[in-house]
Every structure is written in C-alpha cells, then in structure tokens.
Design a protein around this motif. Structure first.
Motif, PDB file in Angstrom:
ATOM      1  N   GLY A  43       0.807  -1.214   0.000  1.00  0.00           N
ATOM      2  CA  GLY A  43       0.000   0.000   0.000  1.00  0.00           C
ATOM      3  C   GLY A  43       0.841   1.265   0.000  1.00  0.00           C
ATOM      4  O   GLY A  43       0.384   2.332  -0.407  1.00  0.00           O
ATOM      5  N   LEU A  44       2.080   1.145   0.450  1.00  0.00           N
ATOM      6  CA  LEU A  44       3.030   2.260   0.442  1.00  0.00           C
ATOM      7  C   LEU A  44       3.959   2.182  -0.767  1.00  0.00           C
ATOM      8  O   LEU A  44       5.030   2.789  -0.776  1.00  0.00           O
ATOM      9  N   ASN A  45       3.553   1.414  -1.776  1.00  0.00           N
ATOM     10  CA  ASN A  45       4.329   1.207  -3.002  1.00  0.00           C
ATOM     11  C   ASN A  45       5.660   0.529  -2.748  1.00  0.00           C
ATOM     12  O   ASN A  45       6.618   0.733  -3.488  1.00  0.00           O
ATOM     13  N   GLY A  46       5.711  -0.280  -1.702  1.00  0.00           N
ATOM     14  CA  GLY A  46       6.932  -1.000  -1.377  1.00  0.00           C
ATOM     15  C   GLY A  46       6.821  -2.466  -1.706  1.00  0.00           C
ATOM     16  O   GLY A  46       5.847  -2.927  -2.306  1.00  0.00           O
ATOM     17  N   ASP A  47       7.842  -3.204  -1.293  1.00  0.00           N
ATOM     18  CA  ASP A  47       7.902  -4.633  -1.535  1.00  0.00           C
ATOM     19  C   ASP A  47       8.536  -5.289  -0.320  1.00  0.00           C
ATOM     20  O   ASP A  47       9.406  -4.697   0.340  1.00  0.00           O
ATOM     21  N   ILE A  48       8.102  -6.497  -0.006  1.00  0.00           N
ATOM     22  CA  ILE A  48       8.706  -7.270   1.079  1.00  0.00           C
ATOM     23  C   ILE A  48       8.992  -8.669   0.558  1.00  0.00           C
ATOM     24  O   ILE A  48       8.196  -9.224  -0.205  1.00  0.00           O
ATOM     25  N   SER A  49      10.127  -9.211   0.933  1.00  0.00           N
ATOM     26  CA  SER A  49      10.482 -10.567   0.513  1.00  0.00           C
ATOM     27  C   SER A  49      11.092 -11.303   1.702  1.00  0.00           C
ATOM     28  O   SER A  49      11.539 -10.688   2.670  1.00  0.00           O
ATOM     29  N   ALA A  50      11.087 -12.625   1.601  1.00  0.00           N
ATOM     30  CA  ALA A  50      11.648 -13.470   2.660  1.00  0.00           C
ATOM     31  C   ALA A  50      12.603 -14.470   2.045  1.00  0.00           C
ATOM     32  O   ALA A  50      12.387 -14.954   0.927  1.00  0.00           O
ATOM     33  N   GLU A  51      13.658 -14.768   2.772  1.00  0.00           N
ATOM     34  CA  GLU A  51      14.622 -15.781   2.348  1.00  0.00           C
ATOM     35  C   GLU A  51      15.322 -16.330   3.576  1.00  0.00           C
ATOM     36  O   GLU A  51      15.265 -15.727   4.651  1.00  0.00           O
ATOM     37  N   ASN A  52      15.952 -17.460   3.433  1.00  0.00           N
ATOM     38  CA  ASN A  52      16.774 -18.027   4.491  1.00  0.00           C
ATOM     39  C   ASN A  52      18.227 -17.680   4.234  1.00  0.00           C
ATOM     40  O   ASN A  52      18.687 -17.694   3.090  1.00  0.00           O
ATOM     41  N   VAL A  53      18.938 -17.373   5.305  1.00  0.00           N
ATOM     42  CA  VAL A  53      20.366 -17.090   5.228  1.00  0.00           C
ATOM     43  C   VAL A  53      21.081 -18.107   6.108  1.00  0.00           C
ATOM     44  O   VAL A  53      20.805 -18.192   7.309  1.00  0.00           O
ATOM     45  N   PHE A  66      12.135   5.718  -3.267  1.00  0.00           N
ATOM     46  CA  PHE A  66      12.635   6.984  -2.739  1.00  0.00           C
ATOM     47  C   PHE A  66      11.940   8.116  -3.480  1.00  0.00           C
ATOM     48  O   PHE A  66      11.917   8.160  -4.699  1.00  0.00           O
ATOM     49  N   ASN A  67      11.374   9.050  -2.726  1.00  0.00           N
ATOM     50  CA  ASN A  67      10.691  10.187  -3.306  1.00  0.00           C
ATOM     51  C   ASN A  67      11.357  11.453  -2.773  1.00  0.00           C
ATOM     52  O   ASN A  67      11.219  11.784  -1.592  1.00  0.00           O
ATOM     53  N   ALA A  68      12.088  12.163  -3.619  1.00  0.00           N
ATOM     54  CA  ALA A  68      12.827  13.351  -3.196  1.00  0.00           C
ATOM     55  C   ALA A  68      11.901  14.432  -2.619  1.00  0.00           C
ATOM     56  O   ALA A  68      12.290  15.155  -1.708  1.00  0.00           O
ATOM     57  N   GLU A  69      10.673  14.547  -3.116  1.00  0.00           N
ATOM     58  CA  GLU A  69       9.741  15.548  -2.601  1.00  0.00           C
ATOM     59  C   GLU A  69       9.411  15.289  -1.135  1.00  0.00           C
ATOM     60  O   GLU A  69       9.331  16.221  -0.342  1.00  0.00           O
ATOM     61  N   GLU A  70       9.246  14.025  -0.740  1.00  0.00           N
ATOM     62  CA  GLU A  70       8.905  13.703   0.630  1.00  0.00           C
ATOM     63  C   GLU A  70      10.085  13.963   1.561  1.00  0.00           C
ATOM     64  O   GLU A  70       9.905  14.241   2.733  1.00  0.00           O
ATOM     65  N   GLN A  71      11.314  13.855   1.063  1.00  0.00           N
ATOM     66  CA  GLN A  71      12.493  14.084   1.893  1.00  0.00           C
ATOM     67  C   GLN A  71      12.557  15.549   2.343  1.00  0.00           C
ATOM     68  O   GLN A  71      13.035  15.840   3.425  1.00  0.00           O
ATOM     69  N   ASP A  72      12.060  16.459   1.549  1.00  0.00           N
ATOM     70  CA  ASP A  72      12.130  17.890   1.877  1.00  0.00           C
ATOM     71  C   ASP A  72      11.117  18.326   2.914  1.00  0.00           C
ATOM     72  O   ASP A  72      11.179  19.430   3.417  1.00  0.00           O
TER      73      ASP A  72
END
Length: 73
Positions: A43-53, A66-72
């Motif tokens: 919903g926040l335009n992100g992604d989540i993944s899972a893996e074993n290490v 990354f949105n430069a406008e939000e950083q300001d």
C-alpha cells in the motif's frame, strides 16, 4: 531495510507460504501478521520478501521507493 530473526529459518513450505493469509507455523496463531504486513508495505508502493540465510535464520527485506519531494518535508 533488512530484518533477520536469528533462528533456524523457515521451512521450504513456510518460505513459499509466509505471506498467504491464514498460514501459520505457531500453534494457535491466526496467520494474518505477515499477510497484513505485505498488504501495508504494498500500500506504500513498497515490496517485502523473505529468504533463508545460512547460519542467520530468516531474513525479511523491505524496499520502498525513494521520493525526493517527501524528503524535503
């Protein structure tokens, strides 16, 4: 951002199903936590993944654009 649980990791079945609603490995668990997390991240335009290490357990990686406008703000 990455998060590592430091436990044995996820079984092959759990790794394939971890984001499915009602999938749980915990006795008495509802299986909604990771499905809800994925929905919120997407919903926040992100992604989540899972893996074993090897030697570190399960690792969850969250990526957000990354949105430069939000950083300001």
């Amino acid at each position: 951002m990455t998060l590592t649980d430091g436990r044995p990791g996820l079984s092959d079945q759990a790794l394939q199903s971890v984001f499915l609603p009602f999938f749980t490995t915990r006795q008495g668990g509802l299986g909604l936590g990771m499905a809800l997390t994925q929905t919120l991240v997407q919903g926040l335009n992100g992604d989540i993944s899972a893996e074993n290490v090897a030697g570190s357990g399960a690792r969850f990686t969250l990526r957000f654009p990354f949105n430069a406008e939000e950083q300001d703000r």
